[in-house]
Design an enzyme around this catalytic site. Structure first.
Site, PDB file in Angstrom:
ATOM      1  N   LYS A 255      54.134 -50.534  13.958  1.00 40.01           N
ATOM      2  CA  LYS A 255      54.284 -49.175  14.498  1.00 40.01           C
ATOM      3  C   LYS A 255      53.022 -48.334  14.301  1.00 40.01           C
ATOM      4  O   LYS A 255      52.814 -47.348  14.999  1.00 40.01           O
ATOM      5  CB  LYS A 255      55.478 -48.472  13.858  1.00 40.01           C
ATOM      6  CG  LYS A 255      56.801 -49.208  13.978  1.00 40.01           C
ATOM      7  CD  LYS A 255      57.319 -49.227  15.399  1.00 40.01           C
ATOM      8  CE  LYS A 255      58.510 -50.122  15.601  1.00 40.01           C
ATOM      9  NZ  LYS A 255      59.769 -49.637  15.128  1.00 40.01           N
TER      10      LYS A 255
HETATM   11  N1  LIG Z   1      63.060 -50.698  13.565  1.00 40.18           N
HETATM   12  C1  LIG Z   1      62.830 -49.410  14.088  1.00 40.18           C
HETATM   13  C2  LIG Z   1      63.823 -49.070  15.165  1.00 40.18           C
HETATM   14  C3  LIG Z   1      63.366 -47.831  15.912  1.00 40.18           C
HETATM   15  O1  LIG Z   1      62.354 -48.208  16.758  1.00 40.18           O
HETATM   16  P1  LIG Z   1      61.434 -47.259  17.606  1.00 40.18           P
HETATM   17  O2  LIG Z   1      60.446 -48.225  18.164  1.00 40.18           O
HETATM   18  O3  LIG Z   1      62.253 -46.627  18.648  1.00 40.18           O
HETATM   19  O4  LIG Z   1      60.819 -46.240  16.732  1.00 40.18           O
HETATM   20  C4  LIG Z   1      62.950 -48.386  12.979  1.00 40.18           C
HETATM   21  O5  LIG Z   1      62.068 -48.054  12.270  1.00 40.18           O
HETATM   22  O6  LIG Z   1      64.046 -47.932  12.827  1.00 40.18           O
END
Ligand SMILES: N[C@@H](CCOP(=O)(O)O)C(=O)O
Length: 328
Positions: free
Chosen positions: A112
């Site tokens: 991320k």
């Molecule tokens: N595993 C992720 C799920 C949320 O994903 P996102 O890509 O929409 O931010 C988390 O950290 O919960």
């Protein structure tokens, strides 16, 4: 370039507006009105360039001149200077035709970071320009929260609130989130699972009265900028492996469907991709949907990989929008 909602009932937005929001007012997700194209020559010209330069070239059409090139280059350069590997997302060769794209060289070791190191800086840039302060909200099962906090903690113009399910995130990520000593970072542990947290964030977007007019911005992949930044990793890997002259297949672990949707967008932009293989765990809504048209909600199963533990994959709506020829 304008951004339109997958549900067709919300106003079209500019890039700046779409970054500074989350869900569309009709409950849909924003996508670009047209998919910018990367020609074979443009892909060829990327061979040997730095990650930051490829990122600039891939994302420039989405930004649509709303940030001048020099400033945008600087934002991108700063975002990826936080990674501990010069290649940012290096490829590790495992076998003759089998490579691992290492997405863990960012500050929180979660993939991320690729998008959230950029998003924090974009938010701060636009908010400073407007002289505004915003509330950033996100739901997490661990990885998004840590990366969003790391991406936003130094930002002057925002406060960030991250909801995580109490006792259901990894200990490392719980500590990454809750041990940050910054006045603009707020962690909220909720009773429930990730989907409950995500539902609370979506409900906040649907009814923003409690904010007294303060702007609410999403850091989950419902925010288009998250998808945009993740497209770059696919293009970089594809070019390193021979695009435009060679097709690549990608196998992607997927929960909220944001990362693999970014891969699909790279393909739509012109990256030659043979196949996407989506990996899930026991929380297999994506497998059930693609194999048997079953998008029903099932009880969440807690696994050893909480980041993958999800009931409904939000970004699947973006793929449905494309599959149904963009008929909102
Ligand atoms: N595993 C992720 C799920 C949320 O994903 P996102 O890509 O929409 O931010 C988390 O950290 O919960």
């Amino acid at each position: 370039m304008r951004y339109i909602s997958t549900r067709g009932q919300a106003p079209a937005l500019s890039f700046e507006e779409v970054v500074l929001t989350g869900m569309a007012s009709d409950g849909g997700l924003y996508v670009p009105e047209e998919v910018p194209q990367l020609s074979a020559e443009a892909l060829e010209a990327m061979a040997g360039l730095s990650y930051a330069e490829i990122a600039f070239r891939v994302m420039k059409p989405f930004v649509n001149g709303e940030i001048d090139d020099e400033t945008f280059r600087g934002i991108v350069r700063d975002a990826y200077a936080t990674f501990s590997h010069d290649a940012v997302v290096p490829l590790n060769q495992l076998d003759a035709n089998h490579f691992l794209l290492e997405l863990f060289h960012g500050p929180t070791l979660a993939f991320k970071d690729v998008a959230l190191q950029l998003l924090g800086r974009l938010l701060d840039h636009f908010l400073a320009k407007r002289g505004e302060r915003a509330v950033i909200m996100g739901a997490t099962s661990g990885d998004t929260g840590s990366a969003a906090i790391e991406g936003c903690r130094h930002c002057d113009n925002l406060d960030i609130f991250i909801l995580h399910p109490h006792n259901r995130v990894s200990e490392v990520q719980r500590r990454q989130m809750t041990s940050v000593l910054a006045d603009n970072v707020f962690n909220i542990a909720i009773e429930g699972n990730f989907d409950d947290a995500q539902a609370m964030v979506k409900a906040s977007f649907a009814d923003q009265g409690f904010l007294n007019g303060t702007r609410l911005v999403a850091v989950n992949s419902i925010n288009w900028a998250r998808i945009m930044a993740q497209i770059v990793s696919y293009v970089t890997a594809g070019v390193a492996l021979g695009a435009p002259h060679r097709q690549v297949s990608f196998c992607v672990p997927s929960a909220n469907f944001g990362n693999v949707f970014a891969g699909y967008m790279a393909y739509r932009m012109g990256l030659p991709v043979k196949q996407f293989i989506i990996a899930t765990n026991a929380n297999d809504i994506l497998h059930r949907t693609l194999a048997a048209n079953d998008f029903s909600k099932q009880e969440l199963k807690a696994t050893l990989a909480p980041s993958m533990d999800i009931v409904v994959s939000s970004n699947f709506e973006r793929l449905l929008f494309e599959a149904y020829e963009r008929d909102g």
